[in-house]
Design a protein around this motif. Structure first.
Motif, PDB file in Angstrom:
ATOM      1  N   MET A 188       0.846  -1.191   0.000  1.00 40.77           N
ATOM      2  CA  MET A 188       0.000   0.000   0.000  1.00 40.77           C
ATOM      3  C   MET A 188       0.885   1.247   0.000  1.00 40.77           C
ATOM      4  N   GLU A 237      -1.900   6.398   0.250  1.00 44.07           N
ATOM      5  CA  GLU A 237      -3.050   5.618   0.717  1.00 44.07           C
ATOM      6  C   GLU A 237      -3.046   5.534   2.247  1.00 44.07           C
ATOM      7  N   ARG A 280      -4.087   8.690   3.760  1.00 43.59           N
ATOM      8  CA  ARG A 280      -5.535   8.872   3.658  1.00 43.59           C
ATOM      9  C   ARG A 280      -6.233   8.108   4.783  1.00 43.59           C
ATOM     10  N   ILE A 281      -5.829   6.856   4.977  1.00 43.27           N
ATOM     11  CA  ILE A 281      -6.444   6.036   6.023  1.00 43.27           C
ATOM     12  C   ILE A 281      -6.190   6.657   7.392  1.00 43.27           C
ATOM     13  N   GLU A 326     -14.229  -2.734   0.214  1.00 42.87           N
ATOM     14  CA  GLU A 326     -13.025  -2.407  -0.562  1.00 42.87           C
ATOM     15  C   GLU A 326     -11.727  -2.609   0.229  1.00 42.87           C
ATOM     16  N   CYS A 374      -7.529  -2.412  -0.785  1.00 44.29           N
ATOM     17  CA  CYS A 374      -6.553  -1.388  -0.390  1.00 44.29           C
ATOM     18  C   CYS A 374      -5.191  -2.029  -0.196  1.00 44.29           C
ATOM     19  N   ARG A 379      -7.990   3.542  -6.513  1.00 44.07           N
ATOM     20  CA  ARG A 379      -9.217   3.958  -5.840  1.00 44.07           C
ATOM     21  C   ARG A 379     -10.481   3.715  -6.658  1.00 44.07           C
ATOM     22  N   ARG A 418     -11.269   0.089  -7.052  1.00 46.78           N
ATOM     23  CA  ARG A 418     -11.734  -0.481  -5.786  1.00 46.78           C
ATOM     24  C   ARG A 418     -13.217  -0.236  -5.620  1.00 46.78           C
TER      25      ARG A 418
END
Ligand SMILES: Nc1ncnc2c1ncn2[C@@H]1O[C@H](COP(=O)(O)OP(=O)(O)OP(=O)(O)O)[C@@H](O)[C@H]1O
Ligand SMILES: [Mg+2]
Lengths: 410, 265
Positions: free
Chosen positions: A1, A5, A8-9, B117, B121, B127, B130
């Motif tokens: 990942m 990303e 963002r999480i 989703e 990830c 994105r 997904r």
């Protein structure tokens, strides 16, 4: 990942757990702002004293009567039997005797009442010589300073410091006006430029007379040649200690004293006055710094608590993410991002609050605040470090559990 | 894996050898699995049945690499799971296995489609893709109109179907489902079974736990567990199982396990 990303999480988790995030940020923020302000107050007090003493004049030595050794001599001599005379001052002024002494200003002072018309004002009246101006690093604002002729002629002239002039004459120019001191009418010939800082208010509240006029016509008393202090200016900062030696041995000789320990006078350098005064304030800074460190610690423990609790209550989430294929590395990263975002937000907000406080507080409590970048940086590192450490460590431990064990945790 | 097997026999994708699991809670020891031997071949559709507390979920967690056995060996596609690194295990959980939990295990803060989703990830899928894949998985379980709902805004059966959608979204070769129809009415049960039937027909290996005979009937093989042991197995030989691929799927014969296994990645 990817990191984007992960970021963002992480941000999403920060947003989802709003109150917990807010509390963490608040804990860090308060700790940092407290450190910046308390250390700033201590540094400010120290700086204030330093400035005040520097404003006495550069390369200054102060000779006071009395055998008060040690650096607290600035207070020592006053009021004790005066063993210094204007002859001592004249001797020190000789280029042959003391080549490294550039200027000499003997001074005596009393607190007396001044009258100008209907105005009345009590101030420090200083009798001295023309060199006082350069030795004490002062400037003439209007008119002139006292001259050698004033001294030899016992002239009835006076120079007023800024506050004194304002108290007696308001906005009017005092030059040429008459001021009565102890029943003797004096002509105002000049005014001194204000030193400025509020802490040196007494420097701006003085009336300067020729030393002869003061001794013979104003102060009176038996020993008219005795003086309360002799201000010496060394020719440069390099010759300060040479000037000290010259003054010391010349005065010992004049006073017929053979053992240096038996000296009936004290010579204080600006440096010794400064270190004595600032050592007190350094204690204050250390004390305030200690308080700040404790508040940082308390804030840090708060942050630690919130982070630990928040990770613990999310161990199930960690288990689920692992079950869905998140490697421990990614989970560590997610919590690192979360903790760093909170830490950074708290750190920046804390620094901002500290700076705003440092700018605003002096107007409210008339205390100077000097920002210490080291203290601010240390506070930020500690607070953010605690936040990140206690956010990431338990998470990375949980990420090592078998997914099902993490999922089953309470 | 063994030389004696005929070339037409698919190699076992799952091999359990004397697998034991003992839980320790304080002084108390619970032997949940007491030496399970099980071979599951690629493309099989297996129902695991047994009384409550017999160790079905425990077995399933070990199969899904979510838990480690106390003793015994587990080979997945020929590889010893006990020797795999955390990183490899994460890859397997993410790409090869779709797991439906008995307790759903949805993240309460995320909407249905965001829950679905999640595995993508960690698979590095972009994105936009997904989202489309998550929504199409939810569509398959009949939840197209609930994609934005949080788990607490969904009924138990709907949450279960979200969990099924999440297991399917990565298109895994092995689907492990712990009572996937436990909370569903007969219509939804038939929908989910239909879904599993399709997946099976396209070559996925499916293992599900159920208490319902009609769900078990959809599977080609039934394994009964009792007190942590395999009590009964309707057929461990893939040639006797009702694997539709033995007659219809050309990939069934000849192709090595690993090849077909990889084909689903
Ligand atoms: N974490 C645990 N700690 C201690 N004992 C456990 C734990 N998990 C399961 N057990 C015990 O292991 C045994 C098997 O549990 P498991 O969950 O596998 O049963 P199950 O067959 O799935 O039952 P059900 O049909 O009710 O879901 C049970 O006796 C249970 O009490
Ligand atoms: Mg179970």
């Amino acid at each position: 990942m990817s990191w984007a990303e992960t970021l963002r999480i992480g941000l999403e988790a920060v947003r989802t757990h709003r109150s917990r995030s807010a509390l963490t940020v608040l804990g860090i923020l308060i700790g940092i702002a407290a450190v910046i302000l308390t250390v700033g107050l201590g540094e400010g007090a120290q700086g204030q004293v330093r400035d005040q003493i520097n404003s006495l004049g550069s390369n200054l030595l102060v000779v006071s009567p009395g055998s008060t050794t040690s650096s607290s001599g600035i207070r020592g001599g006053f009021g004790s039997a005066s063993t210094l005379t204007s002859q001592d001052a004249d001797a020190l002024a000789s280029r042959d005797v003391a080549p490294d002494i550039a200027a000499v200003a003997p001074a005596s002072q009393r607190n007396l009442s001044l009258t100008a018309g209907t105005s009345n004002w009590t101030t420090t009246v200083v009798g001295t010589t023309p060199d006082w101006l350069s030795v004490r690093a002062r400037k003439i604002d209007s008119g002139r300073f006292i001259t050698g002729q004033d001294v030899t002629g016992h002239a009835a002239v006076v120079v007023l410091a800024a506050t004194t002039a304002e108290q007696l004459f308001g906005a009017r120019s005092p030059i040429g006006a008459t001021v009565t001191i102890s029943g003797v009418p004096m002509q105002v010939v000049g005014t001194l430029t204000a030193v400025g800082s509020s802490a040196t208010a007494n420097e701006d509240d003085q009336a300067i007379l020729p030393i002869s006029t003061a001794a013979n016509r104003v102060f009176g008393g038996a020993t008219r040649t005795s003086v309360q202090s002799i201000y010496l200016e060394a020719s440069s900062s390099k010759t300060l200690s040479a000037a000290y030696q010259e003054a010391n041995s010349e005065l010992l000789a004049l006073h017929h004293i053979t053992t240096p320990t038996g000296a009936d006078f004290t010579i204080a350098s600006q440096q010794s006055i400064l270190s004595a005064a600032t050592s007190v304030d350094r204690t204050l800074t250390v004390l305030l710094g200690g308080i700040a460190a404790i508040s940082l610690l308390v804030g840090g423990i708060g942050v630690m608590n919130i982070m630990l609790v928040s990770v613990t209550e999310r161990i199930r989430e960690i288990g689920l993410r692992k079950a869905l294929g998140a490697p421990p590395r990614v989970i560590r990263r997610q919590f690192l991002v979360e903790a760093s975002v909170l830490g950074l937000a708290g750190g920046l907000a804390g620094a901002a609050l500290g700076l705003v406080g440092a700018a605003a507080l002096p107007h409210l409590i008339s205390q100077r605040i000097d920002i210490s970048l080291t203290a601010a940086a240390a506070a930020i590192v500690v607070a953010v470090g605690i936040g990140v450490g206690f956010g990431v460590y338990p998470a990375s431990r949980a990420a090592r559990l078998a997914p099902i064990d993490a999922l089953r945790s309470e | 894996m063994t030389d004696t097997e005929s070339p037409r026999t698919p190699l076992p994708v799952i091999e359990l050898d004397d697998v034991r699991k003992t839980y320790r809670t304080g002084a108390l020891e619970v032997e949940a699995l007491r030496g399970v031997n099980l071979r599951i071949h690629e493309g099989e559709y297996i129902a695991i049945m047994g009384p409550s507390g017999s160790g079905k979920s425990t077995l399933m967690h070990i199969l899904g690499c979510l838990d480690v056995p106390t003793a015994g060996n587990y080979h997945l596609a020929g590889e010893d799971v006990g020797r795999m690194s955390e990183e490899d295990l994460a890859q397997i959980r993410n790409r090869r296995i779709g797991f439906v939990f008995q307790q759903f295990n949805l993240l309460p803060t995320l909407s249905a489609w965001r829950n679905v989703e999640l595995p993508l990830c960690y698979a590095g899928v972009g994105r936009a893709e997904r989202r489309t894949r998550a929504i199409s998985a939810l569509e398959k379980v009949g939840l197209r109109d609930r994609i934005a709902h949080r788990p607490n805004e969904l009924s138990g059966g709907q949450q279960q179907r979200v969990a099924v959608a999440r297991a399917l979204v990565t298109d895994p070769a092995l689907i492990l489902a712990d009572e996937p129809t436990g909370n569903l009415d007969s219509v939804s049960t038939q929908d989910v079974l239909g879904l599993f039937g399709e997946l099976h027909a396209s070559g996925r290996t499916i293992v599900l736990i159920t208490h319902e005979p009609e769900v078990a009937a959809a599977a080609g093989r039934v394994v009964r567990i009792r007190d942590g042991n395999v009590q009964d197995d309707t057929g461990s030989d893939p040639r006797t199982s009702t694997d539709p691929r033995t007659s219809t799927d050309p990939r069934a014969g000849g192709a090595s396990t690993t090849l077909t296994w990889e084909a689903h990645q």
